[in-house]
Design an enzyme around this catalytic site. Structure first.
Site, short mmCIF file in Angstrom:
data_model
loop_
_atom_site.label_atom_id
_atom_site.label_comp_id
_atom_site.label_asym_id
_atom_site.label_seq_id
_atom_site.Cartn_x
_atom_site.Cartn_y
_atom_site.Cartn_z
N GLY A 175 24.57 0.91 118.81
CA GLY A 175 25.84 1.31 117.82
C GLY A 175 26.36 0.58 116.38
O GLY A 175 25.19 0.38 115.89
N LYS A 176 26.82 0.94 115.95
CA LYS A 176 27.71 0.96 114.57
C LYS A 176 29.18 1.31 114.88
O LYS A 176 29.33 1.60 115.22
CB LYS A 176 26.76 1.70 113.46
CG LYS A 176 27.21 1.27 112.35
CD LYS A 176 25.97 0.87 112.01
CE LYS A 176 25.19 0.29 110.68
NZ LYS A 176 24.28 -0.72 110.85
#
Ligand code: NAD
Length: 429
Positions: free
Chosen positions: A118-119
């Site tokens: 994720g980011k």
């Protein structure tokens, strides 16, 4: 630090830009060609599960209101909850978050950590916010993405422009609304509220461990090698000091202003790191200096670029003398430079393996949080050592099995793990 990746075409020296998403997709294509992972799985991995965009209203200190845009990209969670940083930077955008989330998927898989990628972040220059504004912005962002995150869903961490304090505010805002303290919703917190000892030093420690193993693999001895380190921050200084402690000669280190060079070896404990004294390297000793460009091309055995991305390019790859390059920074080598170095018989140990100590100790932090336990620094370092050795051994097995660069081998290990998990779970409905 710019987020655009500058690369050079194979046919000429014209520079083009490659976004993190393009880089991530290219790396997926390359790795896919070297594995038996099903085409349908590869197709699924080209796309994120979801990208959430939110508007974050902020009351400024003067009473006016500004609205900022925030993102959370979730790439793949077949192996566990999404995991990755939150960055506050003016150039944050949805595509960049997706590309960086994909990198996190590969990094967690190569380390065999039960997380996906994720980011996220906010399009803002944090230097233009007061501390109070940063706190309000962070709390409101936590509220806006509350449904997407959680200790078993998606676990943010600090990244560019955010730090342990940002994570503390995020955790507090999330916990207040849940009605209970939930430290496992983020990692990289201060230890007093569930952060892990050893988290700060972990990426540098993993770089040192991997460098040590690479030196041994290529039949060198730590006592006999010379090492140059670009960037004397969290990653560079911790790696340099450990390798120095283990017997290597750290002959050059640098910060943004330039570097020090002593062929007999520097006293790394005495040279101030970025945290101890920002931009203090050149102030420590103004004799025997080198520029950052010269440092990369020094006649050393090992080079550790640990500052920023895209420093080894088509323009200087021919002049790199080190036989082993251990990537401390994210993306220090452009793809064309990577090809040139491989053809010249240089060994590039990739970022997704070398600096993965950060996400590995984030995983340890999460384990401590959900179990309400605290590990000693010694335990953290021991567990990190064994996690790095396991990952090193798995990647080495691929290198030994075929004519593959260390980067390709790391991606193959990661993709095989993700592919097997997708096959086992199947596609529903
Ligand atoms: P930091 O801010 O602690 O230190 C950065 C160092 O690089 C400083 O000494 C700075 O002066 C120097 N520097 C900055 N620009 C430079 C330039 N143009 N040329 C040479 N030196 C320059 O940063 P950090 O946390 O050590 O991160 C360094 C790299 O490692 C980044 O690419 C980061 O994304 C990556 N990384 C960091 C972590 C982490 O948790 N800290 C984890 C994985 C990867």
């Amino acid at each position: 630090m710019t987020q655009k990746q500058t690369t050079h075409s194979e046919s000429d020296s014209e520079s083009t830009t490659e976004s993190p998403l393009e880089t991530a997709r290219r790396q997926l294509r390359t790795a896919a060609g070297r594995t038996d992972v099903d085409d349908g799985v590869i197709e699924r991995l080209k796309h994120p599960t979801r990208v959430v965009e939110v508007s974050i209203p902020l009351e400024r200190d003067d009473g006016s209101v500004d609205v900022f845009t925030g993102y959370r990209a979730q790439h793949d969670d077949v192996r566990g909850p999404y995991k990755g940083g939150l960055r506050y930077h003016p150039e944050v955008n949805a595509d960049e978050c997706v590309g960086l989330a994909m990198w996190m998927t590969w990094k967690c898989a190569v380390m065999d950590i039960p997380f996906g990628g994720g980011k996220g972040g906010i399009v803002v220059d944090p230097k233009e916010l007061s501390d109070d504004e940063k706190e309000r912005l962070t709390r409101r962002f936590a509220e806006e993405i509350r449904d997407e995150v959680g200790p078993s869903r998606d676990i943010p961490a600090p990244d560019m422009g955010t730090d342990a304090q940002t994570m503390a505010w995020f955790m507090d805002a999330y916990s207040m609304q849940e009605g209970e303290t939930i430290p496992g919703v983020v990692t990289g917190k201060p230890p007093v509220i569930g952060g892990s000892y050893g988290r700060e030093e972990a990426p540098g420690r993993s770089v040192a461990i991997v460098a040590r193993e690479a030196i041994e693999y290529y039949d060198e001895s730590l006592d006999d090698v010379s090492i140059a380190v670009q960037g004397y921050g969290s990653v560079g200084a911790n790696a340099a000091r450990l390798l120095d402690e283990w017997g290597a000669d750290i002959v050059a280190v640098s910060d943004v202003n330039g570097g020090l060079y002593d062929p007999d070896g520097l006293q790394t404990q005495d040279v101030p790191s970025h945290k101890e004294e920002p931009e203090g390297v050149m102030r420590y000793d103004s004799s025997n200096t080198v520029s950052n460009e010269e440092l990369l091309e020094l006649d050393v055995d090992v080079l550790i670029p640990a500052a920023i991305g895209n420093v080894i390019t088509a323009d200087n790859a021919d002049r790199i003398q080190a036989d082993i390059i251990v990537e401390g920074a994210n993306g220090p080598t452009t793809s064309t430079a990577d090809t040139i170095l491989h053809e010249r018989g240089k060994h590039v140990i990739p970022d997704i393996l070398a600096n993965a100590g950060g996400v590995t100790v984030s995983y340890f932090e999460w384990l401590q949080d959900i179990n309400r336990r605290t590990w000693s620094k010694e335990r953290v370092n021991d567990e990190l050592e064994s996690a790095m050795l396991d990952a090193w051994t798995d990647v080495k097995a691929e290198v030994d099995a075929g004519d593959m660069s260390w980067r390709d081998a790391a991606y193959v290990v990661a993709l095989n793990r993700i592919g097997e998990a997708k096959e086992a779970r199947g596609l529903w409905p």
